[in-house]
Motif scaffolding. Structure first.
Motif, mmCIF file in Angstrom:
data_model
loop_
_atom_site.group_PDB
_atom_site.id
_atom_site.type_symbol
_atom_site.label_atom_id
_atom_site.label_comp_id
_atom_site.label_asym_id
_atom_site.label_seq_id
_atom_site.Cartn_x
_atom_site.Cartn_y
_atom_site.Cartn_z
ATOM 1 N N ASP A 333 0.871 -1.236 0.009
ATOM 2 C CA ASP A 333 0.045 0.059 0.048
ATOM 3 C C ASP A 333 0.799 1.088 0.124
ATOM 4 O OD1 ASP A 333 -1.897 2.160 0.334
ATOM 5 O OD2 ASP A 333 -2.502 1.388 2.342
ATOM 6 N N SER A 334 1.167 1.823 -1.134
ATOM 7 C CA SER A 334 1.926 3.114 -1.257
ATOM 8 C C SER A 334 1.555 4.304 -0.685
ATOM 9 C CB SER A 334 2.243 3.210 -3.057
ATOM 10 O OG SER A 334 1.236 3.648 -3.359
ATOM 11 N N ALA A 335 0.138 4.228 -0.343
ATOM 12 C CA ALA A 335 -0.486 5.294 0.440
ATOM 13 C C ALA A 335 -0.285 5.260 2.037
ATOM 14 C CB ALA A 335 -1.973 5.308 0.026
ATOM 15 N N ARG A 336 0.004 4.099 2.433
ATOM 16 C CA ARG A 336 0.256 4.030 4.055
ATOM 17 C C ARG A 336 1.463 5.185 4.133
ATOM 18 N NH1 ARG A 336 2.439 -1.439 6.632
ATOM 19 N NH2 ARG A 336 4.285 -0.590 5.463
ATOM 20 N N PRO A 337 1.163 5.990 5.405
ATOM 21 C CA PRO A 337 1.751 7.178 5.511
ATOM 22 C C PRO A 337 3.158 6.873 6.063
ATOM 23 C CG PRO A 337 -0.439 7.352 6.576
ATOM 24 C CD PRO A 337 -0.132 6.112 5.946
ATOM 25 N N GLU A 338 3.305 5.895 7.068
ATOM 26 C CA GLU A 338 4.665 5.298 7.424
ATOM 27 C C GLU A 338 5.146 4.176 6.458
ATOM 28 O OE1 GLU A 338 4.649 4.927 11.359
ATOM 29 O OE2 GLU A 338 4.202 6.830 12.075
ATOM 30 N N ARG A 339 6.149 4.355 5.822
ATOM 31 C CA ARG A 339 6.826 3.144 5.239
ATOM 32 C C ARG A 339 6.248 2.776 3.815
ATOM 33 N NH1 ARG A 339 7.715 -1.688 9.475
ATOM 34 N NH2 ARG A 339 8.319 -2.657 7.561
ATOM 35 N N GLY A 340 5.025 3.306 3.529
ATOM 36 C CA GLY A 340 4.295 2.758 2.401
ATOM 37 C C GLY A 340 5.216 2.560 1.114
ATOM 38 N N ASP A 343 8.384 0.445 1.514
ATOM 39 C CA ASP A 343 8.117 -0.993 1.466
ATOM 40 C C ASP A 343 7.520 -1.590 0.012
ATOM 41 O OD1 ASP A 343 8.581 -1.255 4.104
ATOM 42 O OD2 ASP A 343 6.817 -1.437 4.855
ATOM 43 N N VAL A 344 6.737 -0.676 -0.693
ATOM 44 C CA VAL A 344 6.386 -1.162 -2.173
ATOM 45 C C VAL A 344 7.670 -1.486 -2.864
ATOM 46 C CG1 VAL A 344 5.503 -0.357 -4.178
ATOM 47 C CG2 VAL A 344 4.238 0.045 -2.161
ATOM 48 N N GLN A 345 8.730 -0.556 -2.698
ATOM 49 C CA GLN A 345 10.018 -0.473 -3.527
ATOM 50 C C GLN A 345 11.045 -1.796 -3.131
ATOM 51 O OE1 GLN A 345 11.740 3.123 -2.828
ATOM 52 N NE2 GLN A 345 10.603 4.145 -4.450
ATOM 53 N N ASN A 346 10.698 -2.294 -1.805
ATOM 54 C CA ASN A 346 11.661 -3.136 -1.397
ATOM 55 C C ASN A 346 10.905 -4.534 -1.005
ATOM 56 O OD1 ASN A 346 14.257 -1.544 -1.105
ATOM 57 N ND2 ASN A 346 12.979 -0.282 -0.317
ATOM 58 N N LEU A 347 9.652 -4.429 -0.384
ATOM 59 C CA LEU A 347 9.369 -5.546 0.383
ATOM 60 C C LEU A 347 8.011 -6.423 -0.550
ATOM 61 C CD1 LEU A 347 9.119 -4.895 4.359
ATOM 62 C CD2 LEU A 347 10.958 -5.749 2.700
ATOM 63 N N CYS A 348 7.334 -5.412 -1.005
ATOM 64 C CA CYS A 348 5.948 -5.825 -1.672
ATOM 65 C C CYS A 348 6.228 -6.746 -2.776
ATOM 66 C CB CYS A 348 5.555 -4.568 -2.163
ATOM 67 S SG CYS A 348 4.199 -5.022 -3.437
ATOM 68 N N THR A 349 5.445 -7.861 -2.772
ATOM 69 C CA THR A 349 5.223 -8.715 -4.026
ATOM 70 C C THR A 349 3.609 -8.711 -4.273
ATOM 71 O OG1 THR A 349 4.907 -10.771 -2.941
ATOM 72 C CG2 THR A 349 7.117 -10.020 -3.625
ATOM 73 N N VAL A 412 -4.856 -11.343 2.590
ATOM 74 C CA VAL A 412 -5.429 -10.639 1.200
ATOM 75 C C VAL A 412 -5.306 -9.153 1.264
ATOM 76 C CG1 VAL A 412 -7.075 -12.564 1.050
ATOM 77 C CG2 VAL A 412 -7.680 -10.700 2.273
ATOM 78 N N THR A 413 -5.181 -8.692 -0.095
ATOM 79 C CA THR A 413 -5.610 -7.438 -0.050
ATOM 80 C C THR A 413 -6.394 -6.880 -0.903
ATOM 81 O OG1 THR A 413 -3.799 -7.441 -1.955
ATOM 82 C CG2 THR A 413 -2.757 -6.758 0.232
ATOM 83 N N PRO A 417 -11.062 2.558 0.855
ATOM 84 C CA PRO A 417 -10.800 4.086 0.770
ATOM 85 C C PRO A 417 -9.438 4.667 1.436
ATOM 86 C CG PRO A 417 -13.040 3.417 1.213
ATOM 87 C CD PRO A 417 -12.253 2.433 1.055
ATOM 88 N N GLY A 418 -8.621 5.428 0.532
ATOM 89 C CA GLY A 418 -7.116 5.946 1.102
ATOM 90 C C GLY A 418 -6.347 4.907 0.625
ATOM 91 N N SER A 419 -6.517 3.685 0.333
ATOM 92 C CA SER A 419 -5.274 2.650 0.249
ATOM 93 C C SER A 419 -4.793 2.816 -1.403
ATOM 94 C CB SER A 419 -5.907 1.192 0.424
ATOM 95 O OG SER A 419 -6.677 0.929 -0.496
ATOM 96 N N ASN A 420 -3.877 2.437 -1.674
ATOM 97 C CA ASN A 420 -3.325 2.551 -3.143
ATOM 98 C C ASN A 420 -2.498 1.160 -3.560
ATOM 99 O OD1 ASN A 420 -2.577 3.348 -5.639
ATOM 100 N ND2 ASN A 420 -1.023 4.646 -5.052
ATOM 101 N N TYR A 421 -3.217 0.212 -3.648
ATOM 102 C CA TYR A 421 -2.725 -1.105 -4.098
ATOM 103 C C TYR A 421 -2.683 -1.230 -5.680
ATOM 104 C CZ TYR A 421 -3.034 -2.847 0.489
ATOM 105 O OH TYR A 421 -3.054 -3.251 1.919
ATOM 106 N N ALA A 422 -1.445 -1.493 -6.386
ATOM 107 C CA ALA A 422 -1.607 -1.466 -7.775
ATOM 108 C C ALA A 422 -2.282 -2.714 -8.027
ATOM 109 C CB ALA A 422 0.017 -1.678 -8.201
ATOM 110 N N PHE A 423 -2.292 -3.787 -7.281
ATOM 111 C CA PHE A 423 -2.837 -5.249 -7.684
ATOM 112 C C PHE A 423 -3.522 -5.802 -6.295
ATOM 113 C CE2 PHE A 423 0.571 -4.758 -10.543
ATOM 114 C CZ PHE A 423 -0.252 -4.725 -12.057
ATOM 115 N N VAL A 424 -4.414 -6.559 -6.221
ATOM 116 C CA VAL A 424 -4.953 -6.969 -4.997
ATOM 117 C C VAL A 424 -5.358 -8.547 -5.255
ATOM 118 C CG1 VAL A 424 -5.946 -4.881 -4.056
ATOM 119 C CG2 VAL A 424 -7.176 -6.347 -5.435
#
Length: 524
Positions: A333-340, A343-349, A412-413, A417-424
């Motif tokens: 979730d790139s919209a998460r205020p902290e680490r978003g 974490d998308v750049q480094n942890l997310c799959t 699951v993702t 509202p307020g989130s930003n997932y490229a894919f869920v």
């Protein structure tokens, strides 16, 4: 000093000018991580910002002229890649270590190894860097506080007091791993070979942070804190454990996250379930379980951050690799205020979609959870071993996201509202998709742990997941996650780790594809 060729020596004997030739002062050392680092890149930075570069020989040795250099020095090594990737986690990092040389002697030893990197890490953190690599990258050595260096060295010495004595170091309090002639002491070389070295993940920036060390069995020695005391290194146990790993009939390697990891004594009774697994096998079966799992790591970052590399070289034909990922891969979730964003750049799959289709940004297949897991499967098979997929253990969350029962599947993702997932999608289902496609043994520990959580109910779950009163361990203060005031419904205390191990054993026993392994288990 280098020896002069015979012809030149003869010529000097005939010329008076040669009689005044003085030996050149040198700085030399050995770069070592498990083994000597051959053909590795060495960089030396002195107090004036002077930079020198060289390459180690096949024995990991290097040297520089000491002429005109001013202490202190910061010396670093990069092996197996480019130095520009030492501070990142988005692709496989090279081996990167550093050492601090406080004073200069006419002939100076400047070794670089896991112990010197932790000392350099402590000194870097004291200056405001998140880790040693950021200090190296700054190419500057500001005025260093001798007390900080002394304390960092003292912390190391105290953690290795027994080991250094066994290695024949007479004055432990004087031992500096950067300046001691380690190559002359075979037991010290052995001791260094029994250490796992890495650098942590800095949550805020997504860069590599402070140095972490664990023993050959992946018991943490230092790394939870970015400075401070070490947990004692048991040389005798580490030596015996390495031999046991080598001599085992079968090795089981656990590729996982915090739910299966080995923890510091400081945090007991927090435990990962895989810590308990080895004792479930018959003694005569000679099965060794190597738990390389690491807290906070996703399937992608566990590989890129070189955590898997520490185990990969040990895998032999006929071994098993238990792949237990999924908790931290959800950090998308790139919209998460902290680490978003970090974490998308480094942890997310990204998981497969509801139709089972693989999802990832264009041109970035490594951001697919399916492909990330598949990499471990492929490497395991290439080494002649057997991959086994595990679904992640339950979080204590109900359908509303509250920390109570009845627990539901939460890996699951979905768009909110307020989130930003490229894919869920569904991470557990993606694991099942891979197991079906690749015909792999599947251990659905997620479903089994949900069932167990709902059997014990609320507040029964608090006796298994991490809820520790400070009267049991003062580490768990009222403001600490895992305390009664802030219950942790993801991680386990000893009781819960034991239950998850038992559930895993039951599932291994009931899986026809794992019959050969199940036969080595004790009678249930």
């Amino acid at each position: 000093m280098k020896r002069l060729p015979f012809v030149l020596l003869a010529l000097c004997g005939a010329l008076s000018a040669c009689q005044s030739t003085q030996p050149e002062s040198r700085i030399s050392g050995i770069a070592f991580e498990k083994t000597p680092l051959a053909n590795a890149k060495i960089t030396l930075i002195d107090a004036r910002g002077t930079q020198l570069h060289t390459i180690t020989n096949m024995q990991g040795e290097y040297e520089f002229s000491r002429t005109a250099l001013q202490a202190p020095l910061l010396v670093s090594v990069v092996s197996g890649g480019d130095a520009k990737y030492c501070s990142q986690n988005a692709q496989l990092r090279p081996v990167c270590l550093a050492a601090v040389i406080e004073k200069l002697a006419p002939t100076q030893i400047a070794n670089i190894n896991p112990l010197t990197d932790r000392i350099a890490s402590d000194v870097a953190v004291a200056q405001g860097f998140i880790g040693p690599q950021q200090w190296v990258d700054s190419a500057k050595i500001n005025a260093l506080d001798p007390a900080v260096i002394a304390q960092a060295r003292s912390n190391m010495q105290q953690g290795f007091t027994q080991a250094l004595a066994l290695a024949g170091v007479n004055k432990t309090a004087d031992f500096d791993p950067a300046t001691y002639p380690i190559h002359r002491n075979a037991q010290l070389v052995e001791m260094l070979s029994l250490l796992n070295h890495n650098r942590n993940y800095d949550n805020n920036s997504g860069q590599t942070g402070h140095t972490t060390l664990s023993d050959v069995g992946f018991r943490p020695l230092v790394g939870l804190m970015n400075s401070g005391a070490y947990e004692p290194f048991d040389f005798v146990r580490a030596r015996a454990e390495q031999q046991a790993i080598r001599n085992a009939a079968i090795r089981i390697f656990v590729v996982g996250d915090s739910t299966s990891a080995v923890y510091e004594q400081l945090r007991f009774p927090r435990m990962g379930w895989a810590q308990m697994l080895e004792r479930e096998f018959k003694t005569e079966a000679n099965v060794k379980v190597i738990v390389g799992s690491r807290a906070g790591r996703s399937s992608r970052d566990f590989y890129n951050g070189r955590w898997f590399a520490q185990m990969e070289q040990l895998i032999q034909p006929g071994d098993y690799v238990f792949i237990n990922q999924g908790h931290n891969d959800q950090s998308c979730d790139s919209a998460r205020p902290e680490r978003g964003i970090a974490d998308v750049q480094n942890l997310c799959t990204y998981p497969n979609n509801a139709a089972g289709k693989i999802q990832h940004p264009a041109g970035k297949p490594e951001l697919s959870f399916y492909h990330s897991l598949q990499r471990y499967v492929n490497i395991t098979r290439e080494r002649g071993a057997i991959p086994v997929l595990f679904t992640p253990t339950a979080r204590i969350k109900n359908a509303k996201g509250e920390q109570t029962t009845p627990v539901v599947h939460s890996h699951v993702t979905q768009h909110k509202p307020g989130s930003n997932y490229a894919f869920v999608g569904d991470y557990r289902q993606t694991i099942m998709d891979l197991a079906r496609t690749e015909q792999l043994p599947l251990i659905d520990l997620g479903t089994a742990s949900i069932r167990f959580a709902n059997q014990v109910g609320d507040p029964g779950w608090k006796s298994y997941w991490l809820v520790v009163d400070k009267r049991v361990n003062p580490y768990y203060t009222e403001t600490m996650g895992g305390s009664p005031q802030l219950p942790d419904g993801t991680h386990f205390q000893k009781n819960g780790a034991e239950v998850m191990t038992k559930l895993s054993v039951e599932l291994i026993n009931s899986n026809p594809a794992l019959k050969a392994l199940a036969e080595k288990l004790k009678a249930q």
